[in-house]
Design a protein around this motif. Structure first.
Motif, PDB file in Angstrom:
ATOM      1  N   ALA A   1      38.817-102.516  51.288  1.00  0.00           N
ATOM      2  CA  ALA A   1      37.936-102.833  50.164  1.00  0.00           C
ATOM      3  C   ALA A   1      36.816-103.705  50.719  1.00  0.00           C
ATOM      4  N   SER A   2      35.583-103.214  50.626  1.00  0.00           N
ATOM      5  CA  SER A   2      34.474-103.846  51.333  1.00  0.00           C
ATOM      6  C   SER A   2      33.391-104.367  50.401  1.00  0.00           C
TER       7      SER A   2
ATOM      8  N   LYS B   1      27.908-100.084  46.630  1.00  0.00           N
ATOM      9  CA  LYS B   1      27.620-101.041  45.564  1.00  0.00           C
ATOM     10  C   LYS B   1      28.557-102.244  45.593  1.00  0.00           C
ATOM     11  N   GLY B   2      29.160-102.483  46.749  1.00  0.00           N
ATOM     12  CA  GLY B   2      30.018-103.651  46.889  1.00  0.00           C
ATOM     13  C   GLY B   2      29.193-104.927  46.953  1.00  0.00           C
TER      14      GLY B   2
ATOM     15  N   VAL C   1      38.332 -96.121  56.548  1.00  0.00           N
ATOM     16  CA  VAL C   1      37.523 -95.820  55.365  1.00  0.00           C
ATOM     17  C   VAL C   1      37.270 -97.120  54.621  1.00  0.00           C
ATOM     18  N   GLU C   2      36.020 -97.332  54.221  1.00  0.00           N
ATOM     19  CA  GLU C   2      35.682 -98.514  53.424  1.00  0.00           C
ATOM     20  C   GLU C   2      35.287 -98.100  52.012  1.00  0.00           C
ATOM     21  N   VAL C   3      35.775 -98.864  51.058  1.00  0.00           N
ATOM     22  CA  VAL C   3      35.507 -98.614  49.644  1.00  0.00           C
ATOM     23  C   VAL C   3      34.803 -99.834  49.059  1.00  0.00           C
ATOM     24  N   PRO C   4      33.671 -99.660  48.392  1.00  0.00           N
ATOM     25  CA  PRO C   4      32.968-100.824  47.838  1.00  0.00           C
ATOM     26  C   PRO C   4      33.732-101.480  46.695  1.00  0.00           C
ATOM     27  N   TYR C   5      33.668-102.801  46.640  1.00  0.00           N
ATOM     28  CA  TYR C   5      34.230-103.533  45.501  1.00  0.00           C
ATOM     29  C   TYR C   5      33.454-104.830  45.324  1.00  0.00           C
TER      30      TYR C   5
END
Length: 395
Positions: free
Chosen positions: A120-121, A126-127, A199-203
């Protein structure tokens, strides 16, 4: 069989632990019933462990570990992982600054893709952060920069190496001797773990609503010590010293070539200087290719790969040269420093630039990095779940 084990290290989170467990449990049940949440509490004076223990009476997914003689976020996570039964291991903070609803995306990606690490990045898509002060933003940025310099390849592997919210496959750390210190466990995993795809996911990192922050000067000092230790034990400090040695040798190549073309060949000294700079860059590249970064260059040893790296090295070092001159001029003409002192500062900054960027781009680590963008449906689902749980909690 337990599919996923989520570790939540806590210390004085009595007011946050109940809604956190409720929200995390609700989200994880959307994927599987084969999961566990392990709260690892460092004997909180406010009785966080006791509140969590009471929750186990109604939540069979929850386990609680109370540590009496040991403290620290990273070691708490390690304690949880040692007790975990899942093939997927996760970490999140216990203060609700990591929204549990983001587990939707993290779990979905690690289950349905070949990702070894899902982070979680705050630094992709839109992080971001909700309401950080300028000082805290600066400290976070500086920490990420130091990690990039001390552990080359991290920047190409993950944009937010300081994140404390992530999932990994157990195989990433199997038979790996992790030695965490402080509160940045992801750095330890990235530096020592075995993985191919990240894998990075925006938060959005949210502000704490209950309790006080655990970050202070001690934690920042522990981070610097941990980073230095990682740099030494993974061989990156030695690599940096080799890079500097090569750069120093380039000075003699430059001077000798300049003298040869000017005094022996008879070229105008400016033309000789241009040739000398380029020959020194090529010389430095060859030494770095076959000595400093031999372990990485051997993975892509075709001539075309080497020529591409030479081109990248040339461009990056040219920018470093411009940076050196700009600092020399700025400190001397604008700040009034003695020009030789200004030049030393310029050399230092350009050396860090050349090493950091070349380590992360020219001789990049062969890890597949993916930035996952959230779709409107995913965002809406997260918000719907959060609103529903918030309403239930108020009741």
């Amino acid at each position: 069989m337990v599919v996923l084990s989520l570790i939540i290290p806590t210390y004085n989170e009595r007011k946050n632990i109940t809604p956190l467990i409720a929200r995390a449990t609700f989200v994880l049940k959307k994927f599987t019933d084969s999961f566990e949440i392990i709260v690892v509490d460092d004997d909180s004076p406010d009785g966080t462990w006791r509140v969590a223990q009471d929750l186990t009476k109604e939540n069979h997914h929850l386990r609680v570990i109370r540590r009496i003689d040991e403290k620290g976020l990273a070691t708490a996570v390690m304690s949880g992982w040692r007790e975990a039964k899942g093939e997927i291991l996760g970490v999140m903070d216990g203060d609700l600054q990591h929204p549990p609803e983001n587990l939707l995306d993290l779990v979905n990606l690690i289950i349905h893709t070949d990702a070894d690490v899902v982070v979680a990045s705050r630094h992709v898509g839109k992080g971001g952060v909700s309401d950080w002060s300028l000082i805290r933003r600066f400290l976070s940025w500086t920490g990420a920069l130091l990690a990039t310099l001390m552990l080359p390849g991290i920047l190409r592997t993950v944009r937010d190496p300081m994140s404390g919210y992530f999932l990994i496959r157990r195989a990433v750390i199997d038979s790996v001797n992790l030695k965490p210190k402080g509160y940045k466990i992801l750095l330890e995993v990235l530096a020592r773990g075995k993985y191919k795809t990240v894998v990075e996911v925006p938060y959005i990192f949210e502000e704490r609503k209950e309790g006080g922050s655990k970050l202070g000067s001690r934690q920042y000092l522990e981070f610097l010590i941990h980073l230095s230790k990682l740099g030494k034990e993974t061989g990156q400090i030695g690599r940096f010293l080799r890079f500097c040695t090569v750069g120093f040798s380039g000075v003699f190549v430059n001077e000798g070539t300049l003298k040869f073309f000017t005094e022996v060949i008879g070229l105008y000294y400016i033309y000789s200087s241009v040739l000398a700079v380029e020959i020194a860059i090529v010389s430095n590249f060859i030494f770095n290719e076959f000595w400093t970064f031999r372990d990485r260059s051997s993975l892509q040893s075709a001539m075309v790969d080497r020529l591409i790296r030479l081109f990248k090295f040339n461009i990056i070092c040219a920018i470093g040269g411009v940076l050196n001159v700009a600092i020399l001029w700025g400190l001397t003409d604008l700040a009034g420093f003695y020009y030789l002192i200004s030049n030393l500062v310029g050399i230092g900054v350009s050396t860090l630039w050349n090493y950091g960027i070349n380590s992360n781009i020219t001789w990049e680590v062969p890890v597949k990095h993916i930035e996952h963008e959230l779709g409107k449906a995913e965002i809406k689902e997260e918000l719907d779940i959060r609103d529903r749980l918030s309403a239930e909690h108020k009741k």
